[in-house]
Scaffold this motif. Structure first.
Motif, PDB file in Angstrom:
ATOM      1  N   SER A 106      41.345  58.313  10.495  1.00  0.00           N
ATOM      2  CA  SER A 106      40.277  59.237  10.126  1.00  0.00           C
ATOM      3  C   SER A 106      40.840  60.417   9.348  1.00  0.00           C
ATOM      4  N   ALA A 107      41.937  60.989   9.830  1.00  0.00           N
ATOM      5  CA  ALA A 107      42.575  62.101   9.126  1.00  0.00           C
ATOM      6  C   ALA A 107      43.152  61.649   7.786  1.00  0.00           C
ATOM      7  N   LEU A 108      43.745  60.461   7.780  1.00  0.00           N
ATOM      8  CA  LEU A 108      44.308  59.917   6.545  1.00  0.00           C
ATOM      9  C   LEU A 108      43.243  59.764   5.468  1.00  0.00           C
ATOM     10  N   SER A 164      34.840  54.520   3.665  1.00  0.00           N
ATOM     11  CA  SER A 164      36.128  55.111   3.975  1.00  0.00           C
ATOM     12  C   SER A 164      35.984  55.980   5.213  1.00  0.00           C
ATOM     13  N   GLY A 165      37.042  56.023   6.018  1.00  0.00           N
ATOM     14  CA  GLY A 165      37.005  56.804   7.252  1.00  0.00           C
ATOM     15  C   GLY A 165      36.171  56.168   8.337  1.00  0.00           C
ATOM     16  N   SER A 166      35.901  54.878   8.212  1.00  0.00           N
ATOM     17  CA  SER A 166      35.036  54.188   9.174  1.00  0.00           C
ATOM     18  C   SER A 166      35.846  53.335  10.142  1.00  0.00           C
ATOM     19  N   ASN A 208      40.369  52.756   6.255  1.00  0.00           N
ATOM     20  CA  ASN A 208      39.436  52.358   7.303  1.00  0.00           C
ATOM     21  C   ASN A 208      40.184  51.672   8.446  1.00  0.00           C
ATOM     22  N   VAL A 209      39.480  51.561   9.576  1.00  0.00           N
ATOM     23  CA  VAL A 209      40.051  50.936  10.769  1.00  0.00           C
ATOM     24  C   VAL A 209      39.217  49.724  11.150  1.00  0.00           C
TER      25      VAL A 209
END
Length: 249
Positions: A169-171, A237-239, A183-184
């Protein structure tokens, strides 16, 4: 094909389990795949052979992702041989289950070194390479254990997988201005060598509670990863994408 000709993808822990399935799927979708491994050279070469036999392009590269010098050397090779990196998938990971009351500091730290520090090192080097391109996609592999607490005896593993979610999330915040997405994917119970180590009675009990009534297959997770890594997911992104068969009933 999800990936344009000349696209290069690195899969850490790509010789076994989910990483293996991801490597095969990315190659099937047109990427040249770098299959990273730490110890399983034969398995990594088998993945490369399968890809090449199917008309794809791949190579195997050894590097312990928890070893900073080894990771840097791997990326120097990628820069020298390909001059680019379009996709990074961080799938390298391990478990070292112990009840907390009997767990040593080393036993707690070991999964964090591989799962978290390994993810950090690979992402840092990938970001440095992708920034020059002003584009790229990073997909980290976590677990629903990082969200729901996992099984008893997995405090070290759960801590590492939760950290991967927060880290990514920070990345994504740092990467976005450079046109890079992060994303993860958080799989639930998937049929791999890792989950086969879970005692049979616990595994069957857990499987019976999954709403879809079965464990996931590595190939099912791989297809999600390939989608997120591709331009088909250009606005994601960031999901955190959870794949757990509908959760527990």
């Amino acid at each position: 094909m999800l990936f344009a000709e000349g696209s290069v993808a690195l899969v850490t822990g790509g010789s076994r389990g989910i990483g293996r399935a991801v490597a095969l799927d990315l190659a099937r979708e047109g990427a040249h795949v770098i299959v990273n491994y730490a110890r399983s050279e034969r398995d990594a070469k088998d993945v490369v052979a399968l890809i090449q036999e199917s008309g794809g392009s791949a190579e195997a590269v050894r590097a312990d992702v928890a070893d900073e010098d080894a990771v840097r050397q791997m990326f120097r090779g990628i820069r020298a041989d390909h001059g680019r990196l379009d996709v990074l998938v961080t799938s390298a990971g391990l478990t070292l289950d112990r009840y907390l009351i009997t767990m040593s500091q080393e036993q707690f730290r070991t999964p964090l070194d591989v799962n978290v520090v390994g993810t950090f090192l690979a992402c840092r080097e990938a970001l440095r390479l992708m920034q020059n391109q002003k584009r790229g996609s990073i997909v980290t592999i976590s677990s629903t254990s990082g969200l729901d607490g996992g099984f008893p005896g997995q405090t070290n593993y759960v801590a590492s997988k939760g950290a991967i979610i927060a880290f990514t999330s920070a990345l994504s915040n740092e990467a976005a201005p450079h046109g890079i997405r992060a994303n993860v994917v958080a799989p639930g119970f998937v049929a791999t060598d890792m989950t086969r180590k879970v005692p049979t009675d616990i595994r069957k009990q857990y499987e019976s509670r999954i709403r879809l009534g079965r464990m996931g297959r590595p190939e099912e997770i791989a297809s999600i990863v390939s989608f997120l890594a591709s331009d088909k997911a250009s606005y994601i992104s960031g999901s955190v994408i959870v794949a757990h068969g509908g959760g527990l009933g």
